[in-house]
Write a protein that holds these residues in place. Structure first.
Motif, mmCIF file in Angstrom:
data_model
loop_
_atom_site.group_PDB
_atom_site.id
_atom_site.type_symbol
_atom_site.label_atom_id
_atom_site.label_comp_id
_atom_site.label_asym_id
_atom_site.label_seq_id
_atom_site.Cartn_x
_atom_site.Cartn_y
_atom_site.Cartn_z
ATOM 1 N N ARG A 1 0.927 -1.110 0.185
ATOM 2 C CA ARG A 1 0.049 0.051 -0.092
ATOM 3 C C ARG A 1 0.937 1.379 0.031
ATOM 4 O O ARG A 1 1.877 1.417 0.808
ATOM 5 N N ILE A 2 0.361 2.160 -0.776
ATOM 6 C CA ILE A 2 1.122 3.461 -0.921
ATOM 7 C C ILE A 2 0.301 4.649 -0.611
ATOM 8 O O ILE A 2 -0.760 4.512 -1.106
ATOM 9 N N THR A 3 0.716 5.622 0.299
ATOM 10 C CA THR A 3 0.064 6.731 0.635
ATOM 11 C C THR A 3 0.709 8.063 0.520
ATOM 12 O O THR A 3 2.121 8.046 0.396
ATOM 13 N N ALA A 4 0.251 9.021 0.263
ATOM 14 C CA ALA A 4 0.679 10.448 0.122
ATOM 15 C C ALA A 4 -0.024 11.271 1.479
ATOM 16 O O ALA A 4 -1.063 11.283 1.683
ATOM 17 N N GLY A 5 1.264 11.875 1.759
ATOM 18 C CA GLY A 5 1.009 12.982 2.869
ATOM 19 C C GLY A 5 1.815 14.237 3.065
ATOM 20 O O GLY A 5 2.617 14.342 2.190
ATOM 21 N N HIS A 6 1.735 14.803 4.258
ATOM 22 C CA HIS A 6 2.546 15.901 4.399
ATOM 23 C C HIS A 6 3.679 15.663 5.279
ATOM 24 O O HIS A 6 3.499 14.874 6.280
ATOM 25 N N ALA A 7 5.060 15.857 5.090
ATOM 26 C CA ALA A 7 6.075 15.508 5.471
ATOM 27 C C ALA A 7 6.522 16.537 6.717
ATOM 28 O O ALA A 7 6.091 17.672 6.603
ATOM 29 N N PRO A 8 7.249 16.034 7.682
ATOM 30 C CA PRO A 8 7.706 16.795 8.863
ATOM 31 C C PRO A 8 8.434 17.932 8.313
ATOM 32 O O PRO A 8 8.736 18.996 8.971
ATOM 33 N N GLU A 9 9.256 17.583 7.420
ATOM 34 C CA GLU A 9 10.079 18.687 6.741
ATOM 35 C C GLU A 9 9.479 19.713 6.097
ATOM 36 O O GLU A 9 10.123 20.622 5.339
ATOM 37 N N GLY A 10 8.248 19.576 5.882
ATOM 38 C CA GLY A 10 7.401 20.781 4.994
ATOM 39 C C GLY A 10 6.997 20.492 3.717
ATOM 40 O O GLY A 10 6.345 21.321 3.229
ATOM 41 N N GLY A 11 7.483 19.259 3.265
ATOM 42 C CA GLY A 11 7.121 18.997 1.842
ATOM 43 C C GLY A 11 6.091 17.711 1.743
ATOM 44 O O GLY A 11 5.270 17.746 2.390
ATOM 45 N N ALA A 12 6.267 16.897 0.596
ATOM 46 C CA ALA A 12 5.490 15.697 0.421
ATOM 47 C C ALA A 12 6.185 14.504 1.076
ATOM 48 O O ALA A 12 7.493 14.345 1.244
ATOM 49 N N MET A 13 5.448 13.703 1.476
ATOM 50 C CA MET A 13 5.991 12.349 2.035
ATOM 51 C C MET A 13 4.866 11.339 1.362
ATOM 52 O O MET A 13 3.715 11.242 1.257
ATOM 53 N N PHE A 14 5.852 10.290 0.864
ATOM 54 C CA PHE A 14 5.294 8.916 0.210
ATOM 55 C C PHE A 14 5.745 7.798 1.267
ATOM 56 O O PHE A 14 6.766 7.456 1.432
ATOM 57 N N THR A 15 4.649 7.132 1.651
ATOM 58 C CA THR A 15 4.894 5.911 2.553
ATOM 59 C C THR A 15 4.472 4.695 1.802
ATOM 60 O O THR A 15 3.358 4.487 1.278
ATOM 61 N N VAL A 16 5.511 3.775 2.041
ATOM 62 C CA VAL A 16 5.288 2.717 1.087
ATOM 63 C C VAL A 16 5.208 1.334 1.920
ATOM 64 O O VAL A 16 6.050 1.269 2.863
ATOM 65 N N GLU A 17 4.142 0.559 2.166
ATOM 66 C CA GLU A 17 4.181 -0.349 3.200
ATOM 67 C C GLU A 17 3.915 -1.608 2.619
ATOM 68 O O GLU A 17 3.190 -1.899 1.693
ATOM 69 N N LEU A 18 5.079 -2.704 2.830
ATOM 70 C CA LEU A 18 5.116 -3.877 2.154
ATOM 71 C C LEU A 18 4.887 -5.106 3.254
ATOM 72 O O LEU A 18 5.587 -4.944 4.448
ATOM 73 N N PRO A 19 4.009 -6.248 2.905
ATOM 74 C CA PRO A 19 3.984 -7.178 4.023
ATOM 75 C C PRO A 19 5.131 -7.951 4.173
ATOM 76 O O PRO A 19 6.046 -8.347 3.245
ATOM 77 N N TYR A 20 5.250 -8.338 5.357
ATOM 78 C CA TYR A 20 6.283 -9.309 5.943
ATOM 79 C C TYR A 20 6.378 -10.512 5.176
ATOM 80 O O TYR A 20 5.212 -11.201 4.546
ATOM 81 N N ARG A 21 7.162 -11.074 5.020
ATOM 82 C CA ARG A 21 7.532 -12.478 4.076
ATOM 83 C C ARG A 21 6.741 -13.677 5.273
ATOM 84 O O ARG A 21 6.937 -13.627 6.146
#
Length: 446
Positions: free
Chosen positions: A426-446
């Motif tokens: 799953r990938i999501t977009a959000g606001h980064a603490p650094e002030g710009g964009a943040m993309f978070t990629v979550e991959l399932p454990y094997r």
């Protein structure tokens, strides 16, 4: 006629007419026995009442009076039998009836007289061995008379069924006809067509579903046009550069030491074209669900570290300040390392395009509850809340920010989202603490 009964109107008429016929037949089957029983019960009751009157009248010794009573009864289809001195004035009665009357009993039975079912009512007369017995045949033809009236009801039911079916079909089929006509206009290219919300609840739901479909199709085609425009623009820019340098080389305008620089520019633009075309091909294969994947055990920390080393050189010369954050413990997931690296490269490419010189660009790895997490954060202009809702739609951000800031083809984020989804993540977009964009990629454990 066959075609008519294939229509909704024809079938509605057929069903309502059949229902009317069945209702009339069932009514007749129930009504005939009830009518026959009711008539015979009435006849029997009247016959018993007349025996009382006959006994009172026949006590008159005058022969003329008795004859008048007898004639009146026979005029009503009632036969009268007199018992005098233990003998019946004429034959035809069952012997047991005569014995019961002579014994002083009142008789009210149903028996055969002359081979035909009849009601028999008898009473003893004052005096020795005397009595009067009245008989009347059981009513016949009542069922036929009832059925003869049923035919009228049957014809009326058929006509009413046909009329009701036609009205019902018109009421039900009208929304369907309107939807069919609107669908024809929609398939012909009219994306503005809509259906009025009217009629029963089902017709309203049909109109809502059609209108939602038409609106979604209109929106989708608009986005498709915008996407094609942005892609054609992205293709046209490097092609124009390549063409310009090629014409300059062919005309001899560029010569000597400038030739190498021109060749490098042409090569860079050709590589840019190659990446764009590759993204288009991968995206089309993802949508067709036939992209091959090589899922293995991957340590995300090592994967991100290698990506950071590759992008450090590009960030060093007037680019953002790249930082890689890797946890001490390994974060192992089951995924395709090549495709995840492709996602990371695309996200970094987007960041380099908009992040100012010296602003932070962070590649981070951390363990999550359900899987390993990769974050790409920057200190660039970032996104608005409205942007986050459409960040992964093809060409949407390109359409919004074309001419405002540097933008790509609009394929990178859409491609990243589809790749991660195909890998079960799953990938999501959000606001980064650094002030710009943040993309978070979550991959399932094997």
């Amino acid at each position: 006629m066959r075609d008519f009964f294939r229509t909704l109107t024809g079938r509605a008429v057929l069903v309502t007419a059949a229902t009317a016929v069945v209702a009339v037949i069932v009514t007749a089957l129930v009504a005939v026995p009830i009518a026959v029983r009711s008539v015979n019960t009435q006849i029997r009751a009247e016959l018993v009442d007349k025996t009382v009157l006959a006994v009172e009248s026949l006590t008159d010794e005058r022969p003329a009076a008795r004859k008048r009573i007898t004639d009146r009864l026979r005029a009503q289809d009632i036969e009268i039998y007199l018992i005098r001195n233990g003998r019946v004035d004429r034959e035809g009665l069952p012997p047991r009836v005569v014995r019961r009357v002579l014994a002083g009993e009142n008789v009210d039975i149903r028996a055969l007289i002359g081979g035909r079912p009849s009601f028999i009512a008898g009473r003893p007369l004052p005096g020795a061995a005397a009595g009067v017995i009245l008989t009347r045949r059981v009513a016949s033809g009542v069922g036929f008379r009832v059925l003869s009236g049923v035919w009228v009801a049957l014809v009326a039911g058929l006509l009413g069924g046909v009329l009701a079916g036609a009205l019902l079909a018109r009421f039900v089929a009208r929304p369907i006809g309107l939807a069919a006509a609107a669908a024809g206009r929609l398939s012909a290219g009219d994306r503005s067509v809509r259906i009025t919300r009217a009629g029963p609840a089902e017709a309203v739901r049909l109109a809502d579903a059609f209108n939602q479909l038409a609106a979604a199709l209109q929106t989708s085609e608009g986005r498709e046009r915008d996407f094609l425009l942005s892609v054609s623009h992205e293709l046209r820019t490097p092609l124009a550069t390549i063409r310009g340098y090629a014409e300059a080389l062919a005309d001899g305008v560029i010569a000597g030491d400038d030739t190498a620089a021109a060749g490098s520019t042409v090569l860079a633009e050709a590589q840019r074209l190659d990446r764009l075309i590759s993204d288009l091909l991968v995206l089309s294969r993802l949508e067709a669900a036939d992209l091959p994947l090589d899922v293995t055990e991957v340590e995300l920390g090592e994967l991100v570290r290698q990506a950071g080393q590759a992008w450090a050189a590009r960030c060093a010369d007037g680019g953002p300040a790249l930082t890689v954050e890797i946890p001490d413990a390994p974060v192992t997931v089951g995924t395709d390392p090549g495709r995840i690296r492709q996602v990371l490269d695309g996200l970094c490419e987007n960041a380099l395009r908009v992040v100012p010189t010296g602003a932070p660009l962070i590649l981070a790895v951390r363990p999550g509850d359900q899987g390993g997490i990769i974050e790409v954060r920057d200190g660039g202009p970032g996104f608005t809340d409205d942007d986050l809702a459409v960040a992964f739609e093809r060409g949407e951000l390109n359409r919004r920010y074309r001419g405002v800031r540097k933008v790509g083809s609009g394929l990178g984020l859409a491609l990243a989202a589809r790749l991660v989804t195909r890998l079960g993540g799953r990938i999501t977009a959000g606001h980064a603490p650094e002030g710009g964009a943040m993309f978070t990629v979550e991959l399932p454990y094997r």
